[in-house]
Design a protein around this motif. Structure first.
Motif, PDB file in Angstrom:
ATOM      1  N   GLU A 118       0.827  -1.205   0.000  1.00  0.00           N
ATOM      2  CA  GLU A 118       0.000   0.000   0.000  1.00  0.00           C
ATOM      3  C   GLU A 118       0.862   1.255   0.000  1.00  0.00           C
ATOM      4  O   GLU A 118       0.544   2.246  -0.675  1.00  0.00           O
ATOM      5  CB  GLU A 118      -0.932  -0.019   1.211  1.00  0.00           C
ATOM      6  N   LYS A 119       1.954   1.225   0.752  1.00  0.00           N
ATOM      7  CA  LYS A 119       2.877   2.367   0.764  1.00  0.00           C
ATOM      8  C   LYS A 119       3.500   2.572  -0.604  1.00  0.00           C
ATOM      9  O   LYS A 119       3.640   3.705  -1.077  1.00  0.00           O
ATOM     10  CB  LYS A 119       3.974   2.123   1.812  1.00  0.00           C
ATOM     11  N   PHE A 120       3.876   1.489  -1.248  1.00  0.00           N
ATOM     12  CA  PHE A 120       4.442   1.511  -2.604  1.00  0.00           C
ATOM     13  C   PHE A 120       3.452   2.148  -3.581  1.00  0.00           C
ATOM     14  O   PHE A 120       3.807   3.036  -4.368  1.00  0.00           O
ATOM     15  CB  PHE A 120       4.756   0.054  -2.998  1.00  0.00           C
ATOM     16  N   LYS A 121       2.196   1.709  -3.497  1.00  0.00           N
ATOM     17  CA  LYS A 121       1.165   2.242  -4.396  1.00  0.00           C
ATOM     18  C   LYS A 121       0.909   3.726  -4.133  1.00  0.00           C
ATOM     19  O   LYS A 121       0.823   4.524  -5.081  1.00  0.00           O
ATOM     20  CB  LYS A 121      -0.131   1.446  -4.230  1.00  0.00           C
ATOM     21  N   LYS A 122       0.787   4.100  -2.875  1.00  0.00           N
ATOM     22  CA  LYS A 122       0.520   5.504  -2.537  1.00  0.00           C
ATOM     23  C   LYS A 122       1.654   6.405  -3.003  1.00  0.00           C
ATOM     24  O   LYS A 122       1.418   7.525  -3.478  1.00  0.00           O
ATOM     25  CB  LYS A 122       0.316   5.647  -1.032  1.00  0.00           C
ATOM     26  N   TYR A 123       2.873   5.930  -2.881  1.00  0.00           N
ATOM     27  CA  TYR A 123       4.021   6.718  -3.335  1.00  0.00           C
ATOM     28  C   TYR A 123       3.941   6.952  -4.837  1.00  0.00           C
ATOM     29  O   TYR A 123       4.124   8.078  -5.314  1.00  0.00           O
ATOM     30  CB  TYR A 123       5.324   5.997  -2.978  1.00  0.00           C
ATOM     31  N   LEU A 124       3.651   5.913  -5.593  1.00  0.00           N
ATOM     32  CA  LEU A 124       3.583   6.034  -7.047  1.00  0.00           C
ATOM     33  C   LEU A 124       2.435   6.944  -7.484  1.00  0.00           C
ATOM     34  O   LEU A 124       2.586   7.753  -8.399  1.00  0.00           O
ATOM     35  CB  LEU A 124       3.405   4.655  -7.678  1.00  0.00           C
ATOM     36  N   VAL A 125       1.295   6.807  -6.826  1.00  0.00           N
ATOM     37  CA  VAL A 125       0.138   7.638  -7.177  1.00  0.00           C
ATOM     38  C   VAL A 125       0.417   9.106  -6.880  1.00  0.00           C
ATOM     39  O   VAL A 125       0.061   9.996  -7.661  1.00  0.00           O
ATOM     40  CB  VAL A 125      -1.115   7.155  -6.433  1.00  0.00           C
ATOM     41  N   SER A 126       1.086   9.369  -5.761  1.00  0.00           N
ATOM     42  CA  SER A 126       1.344  10.757  -5.375  1.00  0.00           C
ATOM     43  C   SER A 126       2.464  11.394  -6.201  1.00  0.00           C
ATOM     44  O   SER A 126       2.392  12.576  -6.554  1.00  0.00           O
ATOM     45  CB  SER A 126       1.702  10.837  -3.880  1.00  0.00           C
ATOM     46  N   LYS A 127       3.472  10.625  -6.536  1.00  0.00           N
ATOM     47  CA  LYS A 127       4.627  11.155  -7.262  1.00  0.00           C
ATOM     48  C   LYS A 127       4.457  11.081  -8.775  1.00  0.00           C
ATOM     49  O   LYS A 127       4.947  11.943  -9.506  1.00  0.00           O
ATOM     50  CB  LYS A 127       5.891  10.383  -6.863  1.00  0.00           C
ATOM     51  N   ASP A 128       3.826  10.020  -9.254  1.00  0.00           N
ATOM     52  CA  ASP A 128       3.664   9.757 -10.680  1.00  0.00           C
ATOM     53  C   ASP A 128       5.031   9.849 -11.373  1.00  0.00           C
ATOM     54  O   ASP A 128       5.990   9.236 -10.910  1.00  0.00           O
ATOM     55  CB  ASP A 128       2.642  10.719 -11.282  1.00  0.00           C
ATOM     56  N   ASP A 141      12.422  -2.423  -0.666  1.00  0.00           N
ATOM     57  CA  ASP A 141      13.295  -3.140   0.266  1.00  0.00           C
ATOM     58  C   ASP A 141      12.606  -3.392   1.606  1.00  0.00           C
ATOM     59  O   ASP A 141      12.938  -4.359   2.306  1.00  0.00           O
ATOM     60  CB  ASP A 141      14.586  -2.355   0.493  1.00  0.00           C
ATOM     61  N   GLU A 142      11.647  -2.544   1.943  1.00  0.00           N
ATOM     62  CA  GLU A 142      10.942  -2.684   3.222  1.00  0.00           C
ATOM     63  C   GLU A 142      10.032  -3.913   3.243  1.00  0.00           C
ATOM     64  O   GLU A 142       9.823  -4.513   4.298  1.00  0.00           O
ATOM     65  CB  GLU A 142      10.115  -1.433   3.518  1.00  0.00           C
ATOM     66  N   PHE A 143       9.470  -4.280   2.083  1.00  0.00           N
ATOM     67  CA  PHE A 143       8.526  -5.399   2.098  1.00  0.00           C
ATOM     68  C   PHE A 143       8.982  -6.609   1.282  1.00  0.00           C
ATOM     69  O   PHE A 143       8.273  -7.616   1.234  1.00  0.00           O
ATOM     70  CB  PHE A 143       7.135  -4.947   1.635  1.00  0.00           C
ATOM     71  N   LYS A 144      10.153  -6.549   0.674  1.00  0.00           N
ATOM     72  CA  LYS A 144      10.544  -7.651  -0.217  1.00  0.00           C
ATOM     73  C   LYS A 144      10.756  -8.969   0.528  1.00  0.00           C
ATOM     74  O   LYS A 144      10.418 -10.036  -0.006  1.00  0.00           O
ATOM     75  CB  LYS A 144      11.781  -7.286  -1.035  1.00  0.00           C
ATOM     76  N   GLU A 145      11.282  -8.928   1.744  1.00  0.00           N
ATOM     77  CA  GLU A 145      11.540 -10.177   2.459  1.00  0.00           C
ATOM     78  C   GLU A 145      10.246 -10.857   2.911  1.00  0.00           C
ATOM     79  O   GLU A 145      10.080 -12.068   2.691  1.00  0.00           O
ATOM     80  CB  GLU A 145      12.491  -9.946   3.628  1.00  0.00           C
ATOM     81  N   PRO A 146       9.302 -10.139   3.567  1.00  0.00           N
ATOM     82  CA  PRO A 146       8.047 -10.823   3.916  1.00  0.00           C
ATOM     83  C   PRO A 146       7.250 -11.269   2.699  1.00  0.00           C
ATOM     84  O   PRO A 146       6.585 -12.310   2.730  1.00  0.00           O
ATOM     85  CB  PRO A 146       7.279  -9.785   4.750  1.00  0.00           C
ATOM     86  N   LEU A 147       7.319 -10.503   1.615  1.00  0.00           N
ATOM     87  CA  LEU A 147       6.646 -10.914   0.386  1.00  0.00           C
ATOM     88  C   LEU A 147       7.254 -12.204  -0.154  1.00  0.00           C
ATOM     89  O   LEU A 147       6.541 -13.169  -0.452  1.00  0.00           O
ATOM     90  CB  LEU A 147       6.746  -9.808  -0.672  1.00  0.00           C
TER      91      LEU A 147
END
Length: 254
Positions: A118-128, A141-147
């Motif tokens: 969700e953080k990844f998506k929000k960043y992309l939507v806000s920054k474009d 890098d924050e979510f790659k290991e649990p994913l």
């Protein structure tokens, strides 16, 4: 390779998952469904890797706009997959087995990386197109290991369900999975999201090509439509995938 050509896609930073069928040679329904799950998860892994590898290479505004659309399609594909598991696949497995919570471990694993997605998506939507590659990769890098941990652990969890398949509580795991999967696909999802799944499915070399034209289970015209015709819609975003329409690894787009 010419110095002007982008490099080939590689399976990094996340490694691919072997299929249980390749490892054991078994072809019972639970081994097949667990293998299909592993193959699907590998498409998500390749999608993650293509974003990770290409983010620092995308500089032109037009390329960045297409790239953001590609990233958002990947997020939508992963999120939709896990939503259908929790709302269709897992409940119907429980119903067939006559028990509750058989896949609760997978649900808890989803929770471990959902916030990062969700953080990844929000960043992309806000920054474009103004996204900064280093910032985007830092979020990944924050979510790659649990994913990655979840993507690796779910196929064995599907295999383990075989012990609940008895004469009194038969579990048609392939039928349950097929029915659940169909419910996630509509026209919008097919046109705007699904190519990120099909075009990150390398089948020519993976596990000696044993899954080539076997999974995904599309034949003839259906395969042509999904791999070649549908990607003509939003073609700019699909150039960032890892594979060609015939399932071969390709060069990065940039």
């Amino acid at each position: 390779m010419s110095s002007s050509e982008p490099p080939m896609y590689t399976d990094t930073p996340l490694a691919l998952i072997p299929t249980p069928k390749f490892e054991t040679g078994k072809d019972d329904p639970f081994t097949i469904e667990a293998s299909h799950m592993a193959l699907s998860h590998n498409a998500f892994i390749r999608g993650f890797n293509t974003i990770y590898q290409q983010a620092p290479r995308v500089h032109k505004p037009a390329d960045k706009i297409d790239f953001v659309s590609y990233c958002l399609a990947w997020v939508d594909c992963v999120a939709t997959h896990h939503h259908y598991e929790e709302t269709e696949l897992f409940p119907n497995i429980d119903k067939a087995a006559g028990q509750k919570g058989l896949m609760d471990g997978a649900v808890h694993e989803h929770e471990a990386f959902t916030g990062g997605l969700e953080k990844f998506k929000k960043y992309l939507v806000s920054k474009d197109a103004d996204f900064v590659a280093a910032e985007l990769i830092a979020i990944m890098d924050e979510f790659k290991e649990p994913l990655h941990s979840h993507l690796k652990s779910e196929p064995p969890a599907i295999l383990a369900l075989a012990k609940y398949d008895t004469k009194d509580t038969p579990i048609d795991i392939l039928g349950i999975a097929n029915a659940a999967g169909k419910k996630q696909v509509n026209l919008s999802f097919m046109l705007n999201t699904l190519p990120v799944f099909f075009l990150n499915m390398e089948t020519v070399e993976f596990e000696g090509g044993m899954w080539h034209e076997v999974f995904p289970p599309l034949k003839g015209a259906a395969r042509t439509v999904m791999n070649k015709v549908v990607p003509m819609w939003h073609s700019g975003r699909w150039r960032f995938v890892s594979c060609s329409a015939d399932g071969r690894r390709k060069r990065l787009a940039v």
